[in-house]
Write an enzyme that holds these catalytic residues in place. Structure first.
Site, PDB file in Angstrom:
ATOM      1  N   GLN A  63       6.365 -57.894 -11.553  1.00  0.00           N
ATOM      2  CA  GLN A  63       6.141 -59.239 -12.082  1.00  0.00           C
ATOM      3  C   GLN A  63       4.634 -59.473 -12.234  1.00  0.00           C
ATOM      4  O   GLN A  63       3.884 -59.355 -11.261  1.00  0.00           O
ATOM      5  CB  GLN A  63       6.746 -60.273 -11.146  1.00  0.00           C
TER       6      GLN A  63
ATOM      7  N   TYR B   8       2.170 -71.754 -12.805  1.00  0.00           N
ATOM      8  CA  TYR B   8       1.118 -70.813 -13.139  1.00  0.00           C
ATOM      9  C   TYR B   8       0.678 -70.950 -14.604  1.00  0.00           C
ATOM     10  O   TYR B   8       1.190 -71.778 -15.346  1.00  0.00           O
ATOM     11  CB  TYR B   8       1.567 -69.391 -12.792  1.00  0.00           C
TER      12      TYR B   8
ATOM     13  N   ARG C 113      10.096 -64.570 -16.824  1.00  0.00           N
ATOM     14  CA  ARG C 113      10.754 -65.554 -15.971  1.00  0.00           C
ATOM     15  C   ARG C 113      10.289 -66.939 -16.404  1.00  0.00           C
ATOM     16  O   ARG C 113       9.090 -67.157 -16.616  1.00  0.00           O
ATOM     17  CB  ARG C 113      10.405 -65.325 -14.503  1.00  0.00           C
TER      18      ARG C 113
ATOM     19  N   ARG D 240      15.435 -64.420  -0.832  1.00  0.00           N
ATOM     20  CA  ARG D 240      15.463 -64.796   0.585  1.00  0.00           C
ATOM     21  C   ARG D 240      16.640 -64.201   1.352  1.00  0.00           C
ATOM     22  O   ARG D 240      16.451 -63.752   2.488  1.00  0.00           O
ATOM     23  CB  ARG D 240      15.425 -66.327   0.714  1.00  0.00           C
TER      24      ARG D 240
ATOM     25  N   CYS E  97      20.958 -65.952   5.201  1.00  0.00           N
ATOM     26  CA  CYS E  97      19.881 -66.914   4.960  1.00  0.00           C
ATOM     27  C   CYS E  97      20.433 -68.330   5.089  1.00  0.00           C
ATOM     28  O   CYS E  97      21.506 -68.640   4.550  1.00  0.00           O
ATOM     29  CB  CYS E  97      19.304 -66.691   3.569  1.00  0.00           C
TER      30      CYS E  97
ATOM     31  N   CYS F 163      16.109 -72.273   5.250  1.00  0.00           N
ATOM     32  CA  CYS F 163      15.215 -73.145   6.014  1.00  0.00           C
ATOM     33  C   CYS F 163      13.787 -73.098   5.475  1.00  0.00           C
ATOM     34  O   CYS F 163      12.969 -73.950   5.795  1.00  0.00           O
ATOM     35  CB  CYS F 163      15.223 -72.730   7.483  1.00  0.00           C
TER      36      CYS F 163
END
Length: 318
Positions: A45, A100, A147, A259, A282, A285
Site C-alpha cells: 500500500q 491522506y 483504496r 485487526r 477481536c 476495543c
C-alpha cells in the site's frame, strides 16, 4: 496479503515503512521472498501525506499545493511503484482513503478551483494522472489498485453518491481493484479520534458488516459500466462464513481483514480446520490503535493478556 501503508516520500513522521529510496528495496525484497516461499501473493500500500502537526492539529491544505508540488507527488507514486516491483511485490495499492493526500483531492472538501478541483473529474485528476504515468512505466500486466473511503462521515464530505462516480472513473483509468474503507478524516478530530475515525476503525458498538452497503453500492455502480474489477470490503467482517455470505449476495469479491488477524494470526487457518473455538477473537476495543498512536509496538492487547496468563500458569506448573 497487503502490507501496511508505506510512505512514498521522505518525511520524519508518521512512523511507517518507506519506499521513497532505492536503499529500501533489499529489505523489502527479503520480506517478499519470505512470503512467496509460503505460496502467498503480496501487495504494498503506497501512501502520501501532507505536512501536519499532531500537537496543534494544523494540517497543510491541498489547496495550497502548487503544480510543481503536485507533479512531485505524482512522480513519488510512480517511482515507488517501480521500486515495489523490483522488491518483488505482486502489485501495489494506492491509498486514496481516509485523511491522506490523494483522499483529500477526491473529496468534496477539496475547494480547488483549477483543473484539480471544481468537479468529480477534476478532483480525481491527480489519481488518474498517476495511473497514466504508472502504466507507462510498468505496463498493464502489473496489478495496481486503490483504496477509497466509501463514505467520509464528515460534514460536506463524500457520500456514496460521490464515491460511486469516483469508482467508475478509477475503473476506467485501468485500476485492477477497488478496496472500500470508510471515514478516517481528520476534519472531525486528529488520529482517528472523531466519529469519522471510529467508522474507519469500526468500533465495538457498530454492527458486523457495517461497510457492506458501501461495497454493494460501488459494485452496482461498476456493473452499470460493465466493469468486473474486484471490489474489496473491510470493516468488521465477522468470519469466513460471513465473508461467503457477502460474496454470494454479490456485494463484494474479496474481504479485507486486519485487526482480527492481529488478534490471531491463524484467524483463517483455524476456521478452515474447524478450530473456531481456539480462535482469539477481536473485540474491536482499538487497543491496537491506541498503541499505534503512542508509537508503541502494535500488538493485540487481548492476545497479549492471554499469552501472559498462559505463561503464568505454565510457570506455576513448573
Amino acid at each position: 496479503m497487503d502490507v501496511e501503508a508505506c510512505g512514498v516520500l521522505d518525511r520524519k513522521s508518521p512512523h511507517l515503512l518507506r519506499i521513497c529510496d532505492d536503499k529500501f528495496i533489499p529489505g523489502l525484497k527479503e520480506m517478499t521472498d519470505a512470503v512467496h516461499a509460503e505460496g502467498c501473493k503480496m501487495t504494498l500500500q503506497l501512501i502520501h501525506y501532507v505536512k501536519q502537526s499532531v500537537r496543534t492539529g494544523w494540517k497543510q491544505a491541498i489547496e495550497d499545493l502548487s503544480y510543481e508540488e503536485i507533479d512531485e507527488i505524482k512522480k513519488q507514486f510512480v517511482d515507488s511503484t517501480i521500486r515495489a516491483r523490483k522488491a518483488g511485490f505482486d502489485g501495489v495499492e494506492l491509498h486514496v482513503a481516509h485523511g491522506y493526500t490523494l483522499s483529500s483531492f477526491i473529496s468534496l472538501l477539496n475547494k480547488r478551483t483549477d483543473k484539480y478541483g471544481r468537479n468529480t473529474e477534476g478532483r480525481c485528476r491527480i489519481v488518474t494522472e498517476i495511473m497514466d504515468d504508472i502504466r507507462k512505466e510498468v505496463g498493464y500486466d502489473y496489478c495496481v489498485g486503490c483504496r477509497i473511503s466509501g463514505e467520509e462521515f464528515v460534514m460536506g464530505g463524500n457520500t456514496l453518491k460521490q464515491t460511486t462516480e469516483i469508482a467508475k472513473i478509477f475503473a476506467q483509468a485501468s485500476m485492477d481493484f477497488i478496496s472500500v474503507s470508510a471515514g478516517g478524516k481528520t476534519e472531525d478530530g486528529p488520529w482517528y479520534t472523531g466519529y469519522s475515525g471510529s467508522r474507519c476503525m469500526a468500533t465495538a458498538n457498530l454492527p458486523y458488516g457495517c461497510h457492506v452497503y458501501l461495497s454493494r453500492g460501488i459494485k452496482n455502480a461498476l456493473r452499470e459500466i460493465n466493469s468486473d474489477i474486484p471490489v474489496i470490503v473491510s470493516g468488521k467482517v465477522k468470519d469466513l462464513q460471513h465473508g461467503e455470505e457477502i460474496f454470494q449476495a454479490g456485494d463484494a469479491d474479496l474481504i479485507g481483514v486486519c485487526r482480527p488477524a492481529l488478534a490471531d494470526p491463524d484467524w483463517i487457518k483455524k476456521q478452515v480446520e474447524g478450530r473456531e473455538k481456539e480462535m482469539i477473537k477481536c473485540v474491536y476495543c482499538n487497543g491496537c490503535l491506541e498503541r499505534d498512536q503512542r508509537h508503541e509496538k502494535v500488538n493485540c492487547v487481548i492476545a497479549d493478556k492471554i499469552a501472559e496468563r498462559k505463561a503464568a500458569q505454565q510457570a506455576q506448573q513448573n
